[in-house]
Design a protein around this motif. Structure first.
Motif, short mmCIF file in Angstrom:
data_model
loop_
_atom_site.label_atom_id
_atom_site.label_comp_id
_atom_site.label_asym_id
_atom_site.label_seq_id
_atom_site.Cartn_x
_atom_site.Cartn_y
_atom_site.Cartn_z
N ALA A 52 12.32 17.41 -7.49
CA ALA A 52 12.85 16.03 -7.49
C ALA A 52 11.71 15.02 -7.50
O ALA A 52 11.78 14.01 -8.22
CB ALA A 52 13.74 15.82 -6.26
N LEU A 53 10.65 15.28 -6.75
CA LEU A 53 9.50 14.39 -6.77
C LEU A 53 8.88 14.34 -8.17
O LEU A 53 8.48 13.27 -8.65
CB LEU A 53 8.45 14.86 -5.76
N GLY A 54 8.83 15.49 -8.83
CA GLY A 54 8.30 15.53 -10.18
C GLY A 54 9.15 14.75 -11.17
O GLY A 54 8.63 14.09 -12.07
N LEU A 55 10.47 14.81 -10.99
CA LEU A 55 11.36 14.04 -11.87
C LEU A 55 11.10 12.54 -11.73
O LEU A 55 11.07 11.81 -12.72
CB LEU A 55 12.82 14.33 -11.52
N ILE A 56 10.93 12.10 -10.49
CA ILE A 56 10.62 10.68 -10.27
C ILE A 56 9.31 10.34 -10.97
O ILE A 56 9.18 9.30 -11.63
CB ILE A 56 10.53 10.38 -8.76
N GLY A 57 8.30 11.20 -10.81
CA GLY A 57 7.01 10.93 -11.41
C GLY A 57 7.06 10.88 -12.93
O GLY A 57 6.40 10.04 -13.56
N LEU A 67 0.83 -1.20 0.00
CA LEU A 67 0.00 0.00 0.00
C LEU A 67 0.87 1.25 0.00
O LEU A 67 0.60 2.21 -0.75
CB LEU A 67 -0.94 -0.01 1.20
N ALA A 68 1.92 1.25 0.81
CA ALA A 68 2.81 2.41 0.86
C ALA A 68 3.48 2.65 -0.49
O ALA A 68 3.59 3.79 -0.96
CB ALA A 68 3.85 2.23 1.96
N ARG A 69 3.94 1.58 -1.13
CA ARG A 69 4.58 1.73 -2.44
C ARG A 69 3.60 2.27 -3.47
O ARG A 69 3.94 3.15 -4.28
CB ARG A 69 5.15 0.38 -2.90
N ASP A 70 2.38 1.75 -3.45
CA ASP A 70 1.39 2.19 -4.43
C ASP A 70 0.95 3.63 -4.14
O ASP A 70 0.68 4.40 -5.07
CB ASP A 70 0.19 1.26 -4.43
N TYR A 71 0.88 3.99 -2.87
CA TYR A 71 0.57 5.36 -2.52
C TYR A 71 1.66 6.30 -3.05
O TYR A 71 1.36 7.34 -3.65
CB TYR A 71 0.43 5.52 -1.01
N LEU A 72 2.91 5.93 -2.86
CA LEU A 72 4.01 6.77 -3.32
C LEU A 72 4.06 6.86 -4.84
O LEU A 72 4.41 7.90 -5.40
CB LEU A 72 5.34 6.26 -2.77
N THR A 73 3.69 5.79 -5.53
CA THR A 73 3.64 5.85 -6.99
C THR A 73 2.62 6.90 -7.43
O THR A 73 2.89 7.72 -8.33
CB THR A 73 3.26 4.47 -7.56
N MET A 74 1.44 6.88 -6.83
CA MET A 74 0.44 7.90 -7.13
C MET A 74 0.97 9.28 -6.80
O MET A 74 0.83 10.24 -7.58
CB MET A 74 -0.84 7.60 -6.34
N TYR A 75 1.60 9.41 -5.67
CA TYR A 75 2.13 10.68 -5.17
C TYR A 75 3.16 11.26 -6.14
O TYR A 75 3.06 12.42 -6.56
CB TYR A 75 2.72 10.37 -3.80
N PHE A 76 4.12 10.44 -6.55
CA PHE A 76 5.13 10.92 -7.50
C PHE A 76 4.47 11.32 -8.82
O PHE A 76 4.79 12.37 -9.40
CB PHE A 76 6.18 9.84 -7.77
N GLY A 77 3.57 10.49 -9.33
CA GLY A 77 2.92 10.79 -10.60
C GLY A 77 2.09 12.05 -10.55
O GLY A 77 2.07 12.84 -11.50
N GLN A 78 1.39 12.27 -9.45
CA GLN A 78 0.56 13.45 -9.32
C GLN A 78 1.41 14.72 -9.25
O GLN A 78 1.03 15.77 -9.79
CB GLN A 78 -0.33 13.34 -8.09
N VAL A 79 2.56 14.65 -8.58
CA VAL A 79 3.44 15.82 -8.54
C VAL A 79 3.93 16.15 -9.94
O VAL A 79 3.94 17.32 -10.36
CB VAL A 79 4.63 15.59 -7.59
N ALA A 80 4.33 15.14 -10.69
CA ALA A 80 4.78 15.37 -12.07
C ALA A 80 3.68 16.02 -12.89
O ALA A 80 3.92 16.96 -13.66
CB ALA A 80 5.21 14.05 -12.70
N ALA A 81 2.45 15.53 -12.73
CA ALA A 81 1.33 16.10 -13.48
C ALA A 81 1.07 17.56 -13.09
O ALA A 81 0.81 18.41 -13.95
CB ALA A 81 0.07 15.27 -13.25
N GLN A 82 1.16 17.85 -11.80
CA GLN A 82 0.93 19.22 -11.35
C GLN A 82 1.99 20.17 -11.89
O GLN A 82 1.68 21.27 -12.35
CB GLN A 82 0.90 19.28 -9.82
N LEU A 83 3.24 19.76 -11.84
CA LEU A 83 4.31 20.63 -12.34
C LEU A 83 4.17 20.84 -13.84
O LEU A 83 4.42 21.95 -14.35
CB LEU A 83 5.68 20.03 -12.01
N THR A 84 3.79 19.81 -14.56
CA THR A 84 3.57 19.96 -16.01
C THR A 84 2.42 20.92 -16.28
O THR A 84 2.51 21.79 -17.17
CB THR A 84 3.26 18.59 -16.65
N TRP A 85 1.33 20.79 -15.53
CA TRP A 85 0.19 21.69 -15.70
C TRP A 85 0.60 23.13 -15.44
O TRP A 85 0.25 24.03 -16.23
CB TRP A 85 -0.95 21.27 -14.78
#
Length: 501
Positions: free
Chosen positions: A346-351, A311-329
């Motif tokens: 850095a979080l956005g780069l991971i995402g 659950l923690a890994r999947d939560y972090l996957t969502m978290y990284f991806g959402q940061v990337a999407a926000q920065l792109t927007w």
């Protein structure tokens, strides 16, 4: 662990409903109440840095409605969290100075509903950048400090909201929760905080849902009855919402008078990701279980629900991806990534390095904790845990060491995103932080309601809270039990040391 600290005991503190009733009866004037809240803010906020946006002229303009209206909270001062709660004509900083300078064009539905209920919004509260941390220390506005001990964080991301309520600036304040951001600050500041079920409160018009439905909006308050009544005024759909949540059988505020049924309660104090749990926080949940047994409820010890590590890994996957999407927007809106903090970049780069298939697979795995929790709620009514695993960190304690910040800055400057992904540095930092607050994300990924209830003060005089989760749509059970606990172990009279300043 102390159940109450004599220095924290004082006379009755009026809650939002109490203030509204006094204004309605003419016992006090709405303008006087608003000016008193503003004066309190001016006096205390320099010490805690909870309020970072000034909307006092907006609030004063709303006084004419407070004097003539019969709304349930007419004339009560209120604060918005400066994240995903837009008020037309003002910037929403999201913890970022560049965003704060960009006025928004429309008011969010939840903000409109708060104002229709009569609340006078006179400020905005501090939040970590993009709401990404369980501490509130944005570079743009500086750290918010816990009124119980100014050396410690009030938590996050609704840290400014919790600090403002704990310090007595307002009786309740707007908050949001995408991974514990209502419940963690509520626990750290000795307050009540409930995260509603997914879809209970609309995200309109900006979103159909936020963070794959993990985010819910509500408030942090001193009393249970304020929380229930405030949820009554914001619950319900808006045109275009992706699905309609069945309304409760009766208003949540009426649940407080309902007899508390004998509840079956599952109890676990073990971290779902295997980390250490501070003795005071573990003992709080255990002691709460014993009290509930004495009150006639059935309490049974269980192991943590589901696979906490996955659950923690999947939560972090969502978290990284959402940061990337926000920065792109934001980049599409003319705000470059360089306008954000190094950690956020850095979080956005991971995402951005996530494959779409990997993100979709992680999202699909949310079904597993949903089914596991669903099975639990065929046997039990509620799920009791500590709210957090560790007490609030000291200000600056969770900041990346200088060498890590320097390394991240070099990686970002030269576009070495592959190096960053291979290093695992950011993922490890995020996972390490989850060890402090591993109990709250389950409710976000499953969309179920959960609340943090104040329990005691630890040996260092810092608040400790316990968390209850319920099946989707069963906020009624949470409010009923919270009312019983509030009567058995009242906390509304607690006052942190900042009150004496």
């Amino acid at each position: 662990m102390s159940t109450q600290n004599p220095s924290a005991i004082s006379s009755h503190i009026p809650d939002a409903l109490d203030l509204a009733e006094r204004i309605r009866r003419g016992e006090c004037d709405a303008a006087e109440v608003l000016l008193s809240a503003i004066a309190r803010c001016d006096a205390i906020n320099p010490r805690i840095n909870a309020v970072i946006g000034d909307l006092r002229e907006h609030a004063k303009a709303g006084l004419k409605h407070a004097r003539t209206g019969d709304a349930p909270f007419a004339g009560v001062p209120f604060l918005l969290k400066d994240l995903s709660m837009d008020l037309a004509g003002y910037g929403t900083s999201q913890g970022n100075a560049a965003l704060a300078r960009r006025p928004v064009a429309q008011t969010d539905a939840v903000v409109r509903r708060w104002e229709q209920a009569g609340l006078l919004i006179f400020g905005k509260t501090n939040t970590p950048e993009l709401g990404l941390k369980a501490i509130t220390e944005p570079v743009a506005f500086g750290p918010t400090r816990n009124p119980w001990n100014l050396d410690h964080t009030p938590g996050g991301s609704s840290g400014g909201a919790a600090a403002a309520v704990a310090a007595g600036i307002v009786p309740a304040a707007a908050a949001g929760d995408g991974g514990g951001s209502i419940r963690i600050p509520a626990a750290y500041c000795g307050l009540f905080g409930l995260k509603p079920s997914r879809g209970r409160v609309s995200c309109a018009p900006q979103f159909d849902e936020q963070w794959e439905g993990a985010v819910s909006t509500h408030t942090i308050s001193r009393t249970v009855r304020d929380s229930a009544a405030l949820l009554d005024v914001i619950a319900g759909p808006e045109p275009g919402d992706p699905f309609i949540v069945q309304p409760p059988a009766r208003p949540f505020s009426q649940e407080l008078q309902a007899p508390t049924q004998r509840l079956r309660i599952a109890l676990s104090t073990a971290s779902p990701i295997g980390g250490a749990v501070d003795a005071a926080w573990s003992r709080a949940a255990s002691d709460c279980g014993q009290l509930l047994q004495s009150l006639g409820h059935h309490v049974e010890w269980i192991d943590p629900v589901g696979d906490g590590m996955q659950l923690a890994r999947d939560y972090l996957t969502m978290y990284f991806g959402q940061v990337a999407a926000q920065l792109t927007w934001w980049q599409q809106q003319g705000v470059p990534a360089s306008a954000f903090e190094t950690d956020t970049q850095a979080l956005g780069l991971i995402g951005r390095g996530l494959a779409a298939g990997d993100y979709a697979l992680a999202r699909a795995r949310w079904n597993s904790p949903m089914r596991a929790l669903g099975q639990l709620f065929t046997r039990f009514d509620l799920y009791l845990t500590p709210t957090c695993a560790q007490p609030p960190a000291r200000i600056g304690e969770l900041a990346a060491p200088r060498w890590q910040r320097t390394a991240l800055q070099l990686i970002l400057r030269f576009g070495l995103d592959g190096v960053l992904r291979r290093s695992g540095l950011v993922e490890q930092l995020a996972f390490d932080n989850l060890h402090r607050t591993p109990f709250t994300q389950l409710a976000n990924l499953t969309g179920t309601p959960a609340m943090s209830v104040p329990w005691a003060l630890d040996d260092n005089g810092l608040p400790v809270g316990v968390q209850f989760g319920a099946a989707w749509g069963r906020e009624d059970l949470l409010f009923q039990l919270a009312t019983q606990l509030e009567q058995e172990r009242p906390w509304g009279h607690w006052r942190p040391p900042v009150f004496a300043a």
